[in-house]
Design a protein around this motif. Structure first.
Motif, short mmCIF file in Angstrom:
data_model
loop_
_atom_site.label_atom_id
_atom_site.label_comp_id
_atom_site.label_asym_id
_atom_site.label_seq_id
_atom_site.Cartn_x
_atom_site.Cartn_y
_atom_site.Cartn_z
N LYS A 100 -12.70 2.82 -16.87
CA LYS A 100 -13.06 1.47 -17.32
C LYS A 100 -13.66 1.47 -18.72
O LYS A 100 -13.91 0.40 -19.28
CB LYS A 100 -14.04 0.83 -16.33
CG LYS A 100 -13.53 0.68 -14.90
CD LYS A 100 -12.70 -0.57 -14.69
CE LYS A 100 -12.05 -0.66 -13.33
NZ LYS A 100 -12.92 -1.03 -12.25
N GLY A 113 -12.86 -4.67 -3.80
CA GLY A 113 -12.49 -3.55 -4.67
C GLY A 113 -13.42 -2.39 -4.42
O GLY A 113 -14.38 -2.50 -3.64
N SER A 114 -13.17 -1.27 -5.10
CA SER A 114 -13.99 -0.09 -4.83
C SER A 114 -15.36 -0.18 -5.49
O SER A 114 -16.34 0.39 -5.00
CB SER A 114 -13.26 1.18 -5.25
OG SER A 114 -12.69 1.01 -6.52
N THR A 115 -15.47 -0.92 -6.59
CA THR A 115 -16.73 -0.97 -7.33
C THR A 115 -17.94 -1.41 -6.47
O THR A 115 -18.97 -0.73 -6.48
CB THR A 115 -16.60 -1.90 -8.56
OG1 THR A 115 -15.49 -1.46 -9.33
CG2 THR A 115 -17.85 -1.89 -9.41
N PRO A 116 -17.85 -2.55 -5.75
CA PRO A 116 -19.07 -3.01 -5.05
C PRO A 116 -19.36 -2.34 -3.71
O PRO A 116 -20.35 -2.68 -3.06
CB PRO A 116 -18.79 -4.52 -4.86
CG PRO A 116 -17.32 -4.64 -4.80
CD PRO A 116 -16.75 -3.53 -5.62
N ARG A 172 -2.96 2.22 -4.39
CA ARG A 172 -3.68 3.36 -3.81
C ARG A 172 -4.31 3.02 -2.45
O ARG A 172 -4.58 3.91 -1.66
CB ARG A 172 -4.76 3.87 -4.78
CG ARG A 172 -5.98 2.97 -4.97
CD ARG A 172 -6.83 3.49 -6.13
NE ARG A 172 -8.15 2.90 -6.25
CZ ARG A 172 -8.41 1.72 -6.82
NH1 ARG A 172 -7.40 0.99 -7.31
NH2 ARG A 172 -9.64 1.27 -6.91
N PHE A 173 -4.51 1.74 -2.18
CA PHE A 173 -5.12 1.34 -0.91
C PHE A 173 -4.07 1.15 0.19
O PHE A 173 -4.40 1.02 1.36
CB PHE A 173 -5.88 0.03 -1.07
CG PHE A 173 -7.03 0.12 -2.06
CD1 PHE A 173 -8.12 0.95 -1.80
CD2 PHE A 173 -7.02 -0.62 -3.23
CE1 PHE A 173 -9.18 1.02 -2.69
CE2 PHE A 173 -8.08 -0.55 -4.13
CZ PHE A 173 -9.17 0.27 -3.85
N HIS A 200 -8.97 -8.05 -15.91
CA HIS A 200 -8.97 -9.21 -15.00
C HIS A 200 -10.31 -9.33 -14.29
O HIS A 200 -11.02 -8.36 -14.09
CB HIS A 200 -7.78 -9.18 -14.02
CG HIS A 200 -7.86 -8.19 -12.92
ND1 HIS A 200 -6.75 -7.78 -12.21
CD2 HIS A 200 -8.90 -7.50 -12.37
CE1 HIS A 200 -7.11 -6.91 -11.29
NE2 HIS A 200 -8.40 -6.73 -11.37
N GLY A 241 -16.29 -7.49 -10.27
CA GLY A 241 -15.82 -6.23 -10.81
C GLY A 241 -14.90 -6.58 -11.96
O GLY A 241 -14.70 -7.75 -12.29
N ILE A 242 -14.33 -5.59 -12.59
CA ILE A 242 -13.38 -5.85 -13.68
C ILE A 242 -12.19 -4.91 -13.48
O ILE A 242 -12.36 -3.75 -13.09
CB ILE A 242 -14.05 -5.63 -15.06
CG1 ILE A 242 -13.12 -5.99 -16.22
CG2 ILE A 242 -14.55 -4.20 -15.23
CD1 ILE A 242 -13.81 -5.97 -17.59
N GLY A 243 -10.99 -5.43 -13.72
CA GLY A 243 -9.80 -4.58 -13.64
C GLY A 243 -9.66 -3.76 -14.92
O GLY A 243 -10.22 -4.13 -15.97
P1 PGA Z 1 -12.01 -1.81 -8.50
O1 PGA Z 1 -11.34 -3.19 -8.85
O2 PGA Z 1 -13.44 -2.13 -8.15
O3 PGA Z 1 -11.26 -1.31 -7.31
O4 PGA Z 1 -11.90 -0.95 -9.71
C1 PGA Z 1 -12.03 -4.07 -9.67
C2 PGA Z 1 -11.17 -5.27 -9.93
O5 PGA Z 1 -9.94 -5.12 -9.94
O6 PGA Z 1 -11.73 -6.34 -10.14
#
Ligand code: PGA
Length: 241
Positions: free
Chosen positions: A202, A37-40, A167-168, A138, A132-134
């Motif tokens: 978030k 995901g984009s967060t890490p 988006r990806f 999730h 990460g967290i959605g």
């Molecule tokens: P994101 O996704 O880092 O792209 O926001 C996090 C996730 O869905 O766990």
């Protein structure tokens, strides 16, 4: 859950990278759960720098990734197989034979999931799990539901997740409808969970996470029951607390 609120995404990423690096310096044979995901992305960039400067050595580390789309080819640049190599694994000295990611190319997902859990359990679970967290709460691809799976399993992605992840991809039809994900048991097998959250989108889910109640409709809320969770957020994500 321990909260660390950082001013910026960069500060959040640097803080997280140091926690991962300290884990590996303290225990060179660490088992690390990685997330995509984009967060890490920023955390992985910082970890690459820490590796390049000689601060951390990944040669003894074993990786277990949280999830993978299904089906997806390894060479698809949206696969998590590709993502992890592109963002981290190809740039550090982690050994190829120590990389574990649910196989998006497997022909028998049930067997793949059982084998994934067996291997992870045989190693005693992860020492540190990056998460990460959605927007929908999730973790991995454990989507909001009436009940959650303990085991790694093949999950149907929610429309919400498909839309967010579109988006990806070139077009929404290209987003796989299913994924292989570590279940809640695999996540909870970790000795230390590091949850990273950034951005104002978030903020509402962060508020729910710290609301004091737990529900499978917000899978991340169950992390409140784990004895060792560190949540690192930027100020935007923490703005509704
Ligand atoms: P994101 O996704 O880092 O792209 O926001 C996090 C996730 O869905 O766990």
């Amino acid at each position: 859950m321990r909260k660390i609120i950082c001013k910026t995404y960069e500060e959040m990423s640097a803080t997280a990278a140091y926690i991962v690096a300290e884990q590996v310096r303290t225990k060179p044979q660490s088992i690390i759960g990685f997330a995509t995901g984009s967060t890490p992305v920023g955390t992985y960039k910082q970890l690459r720098s820490l590796y390049e400067s000689g601060y951390v050595d990944f040669s003894g580390v074993t990786a277990f990734n949280l999830d993978e789309y299904y089906p997806i080819k390894h060479d698809n640049d949206q696969s998590y197989y590709y993502f992890m190599r592109d963002n981290l694994f190809s740039h550090i000295n982690i050994k190829e034979e120590n990389l574990n990611i649910p196989n998006g190319e497997c022909s028998d997902p049930a067997k793949e999931c059982t084998e994934y859990d067996r291997k992870m359990a045989a190693m005693g679970g992860t020492d540190l799990q990056i998460l990460g967290i959605g927007n929908n709460g999730h973790i991995g691809f454990n989507e909001p539901a009436d009940s959650l799976s303990l085991a790694t399993y093949l999950v149907d992605l929610t429309e919400d997740t498909i839309e967010v992840n579109a988006r990806f991809f070139e077009k929404i039809e290209d987003v796989p409808r299913q994924a292989l994900t570590m279940g809640m048991g695999g996540v909870f097998s970790s000795k230390h969970i590091l949850l990273l959250i950034n951005g104002s989108k978030k903020a509402p889910i962060v508020k729910e996470l710290f609301s004091g109640s737990i529900t499978p409709q917000v899978p991340a809320s169950l992390l409140n029951l784990h004895p060792n969770v560190t949540v690192i957020m930027d100020e935007e994500a923490a703005s509704l607390l």
